[in-house]
Design a protein around this motif. Structure first.
Motif, PDB file in Angstrom:
ATOM      1  N   THR A  76     -20.030  11.336 -12.815  1.00  0.00           N
ATOM      2  CA  THR A  76     -20.872  10.513 -11.894  1.00  0.00           C
ATOM      3  C   THR A  76     -21.653   9.629 -12.868  1.00  0.00           C
ATOM      4  N   ASN A  77     -21.996  10.498 -13.730  1.00  0.00           N
ATOM      5  CA  ASN A  77     -22.966   9.693 -14.637  1.00  0.00           C
ATOM      6  C   ASN A  77     -22.507   9.048 -15.798  1.00  0.00           C
TER       7      ASN A  77
ATOM      8  N   ASP B  11     -21.376  20.167 -14.560  1.00  0.00           N
ATOM      9  CA  ASP B  11     -19.915  20.220 -14.400  1.00  0.00           C
ATOM     10  C   ASP B  11     -19.017  18.956 -14.541  1.00  0.00           C
TER      11      ASP B  11
ATOM     12  N   ALA C  67     -24.911  17.371 -18.753  1.00  0.00           N
ATOM     13  CA  ALA C  67     -24.005  17.497 -17.179  1.00  0.00           C
ATOM     14  C   ALA C  67     -23.443  18.441 -17.197  1.00  0.00           C
TER      15      ALA C  67
ATOM     16  N   GLU D 192     -17.686  17.030 -12.268  1.00  0.00           N
ATOM     17  CA  GLU D 192     -18.189  16.032 -11.226  1.00  0.00           C
ATOM     18  C   GLU D 192     -19.485  15.193 -11.753  1.00  0.00           C
ATOM     19  N   GLN D 193     -20.552  16.109 -12.085  1.00  0.00           N
ATOM     20  CA  GLN D 193     -21.554  15.506 -12.379  1.00  0.00           C
ATOM     21  C   GLN D 193     -21.358  14.708 -13.722  1.00  0.00           C
TER      22      GLN D 193
END
Length: 305
Positions: free
Chosen positions: A234-235, A228, A226, A230-231
């Motif tokens: 989200t995940n 950053d 992942a 944000e990613q």
């Protein structure tokens, strides 16, 4: 229906545990204490109650999740699943999906010997409502024979409805299983593809070893791939959604919190050990290997001393 009230539980999602009770007019039990059935002995404080247990019916999912049970059923299915695990989710060559589906449906439709309801004794309604079960009140009766007939008939109807709901879930599970097989997503998707969870469904439809899924896919992906915050967030939310059916959500949240700390300092030995223990605990709980949980929980508790 017919004056029957469901005092506790969801009629659209029966839990498989049932308590049915009726109130008996005092004179009824006194007047009907003769004959082959000692009706009065079944009543306490004006309450006639029975309890039924139907939740332990074996299912396809239970069969596929538990290694100990695999050898006692059809070895061919066990071999297929094992092959799928070893091959990273690929469909074994020569396997006919329709035949596999037929076999799964055959197993899921096997008849189960009904579990009879048994007389229970409660001092009051409050005590009944504390039970972890679907609870039904069928009304007040002046005749013990009528009350007995009603209270012993409802568990039969309940079990039929419970089975019907289970069958619907089984069919959905079989369809999801076949979908996972055909899409190579049964146990593992290669982390480098960006997929770290089965593409469809959640823990309800997952087939495989949950601890392995966490350790080999979820943790490496969220910890290292992942890119950053944000990613990652989200995940992580996707992981939480996948794990939503897991009973102890605090374990799932702790995995997320530990991953966040390790993304800041991946060399934190204590947090790495915590994450390992949490994955082991979640796997043991999911596969109902409860005998492993106390030792794992003890080690988790020691980390915070």
């Amino acid at each position: 229906m017919l004056g029957i009230q469901q005092k506790k539980g969801d009629p659209e999602k029966l839990c498989g545990r049932l308590v049915v009770y009726a109130k008996i007019i005092p004179s009824a039990s006194k007047d009907q204490n003769e004959g082959p059935i000692p009706f009065a002995s079944m009543v306490r404080n004006g309450i006639l109650a029975v309890r039924g247990e139907f939740e332990k019916i074996n299912s396809i999912k239970r069969f596929l999740q538990h290694e100990d049970g695999a050898s006692s059923v059809d070895k061919g299915i066990s071999d297929i699943i094992e092959h799928i695990k070893e091959s990273g989710g690929e469909l074994p060559e020569g396997l006919d999906v329709d035949s596999f589906k037929d076999r799964l449906e055959e197993l899921s439709s096997m008849e189960i010997i009904p579990v009879p309801a048994k007389i229970m004794f409660y001092d009051n309604e409050e005590e009944i409502l504390e039970e972890n079960a679907d609870i039904y009140y069928i009304g007040e009766f002046s005749g013990m024979s009528q009350a007995h007939l009603c209270i012993t008939s409802l568990p039969i109807f309940y079990q039929a409805k419970f089975r019907e709901q289970q069958n619907a879930e089984e069919q959905s599970y079989i369809n999801e299983l076949l979908s996972q097989i055909e899409s190579d997503g049964l146990v593992t998707n290669k982390p480098e593809t960006g997929e770290f969870l089965p593409s469809n469904g959640n823990l309800v439809t997952f087939v495989g070893n949950l601890q392995e899924l966490l350790e080999r896919q979820v943790v490496p992906y969220l910890l290292y791939q992942a890119a950053d915050e944000e990613q990652f967030s989200t995940n992580l939310d996707r992981f939480y959604a996948f794990m939503a059916p897991y009973k102890n959500q605090r374990d799932v949240q702790l995995i997320g919190e530990t991953l966040r700390r390790l993304r800041v300092n991946e060399n934190d030995v204590k947090e790495r050990f915590r994450l390992e223990l949490l994955c082991r605990k979640v796997g043991a709980m999911y596969h109902e290997k409860f005998e492993q949980v106390p030792e794992i929980q003890k080690k988790l508790s020691e980390l915070d001393l």
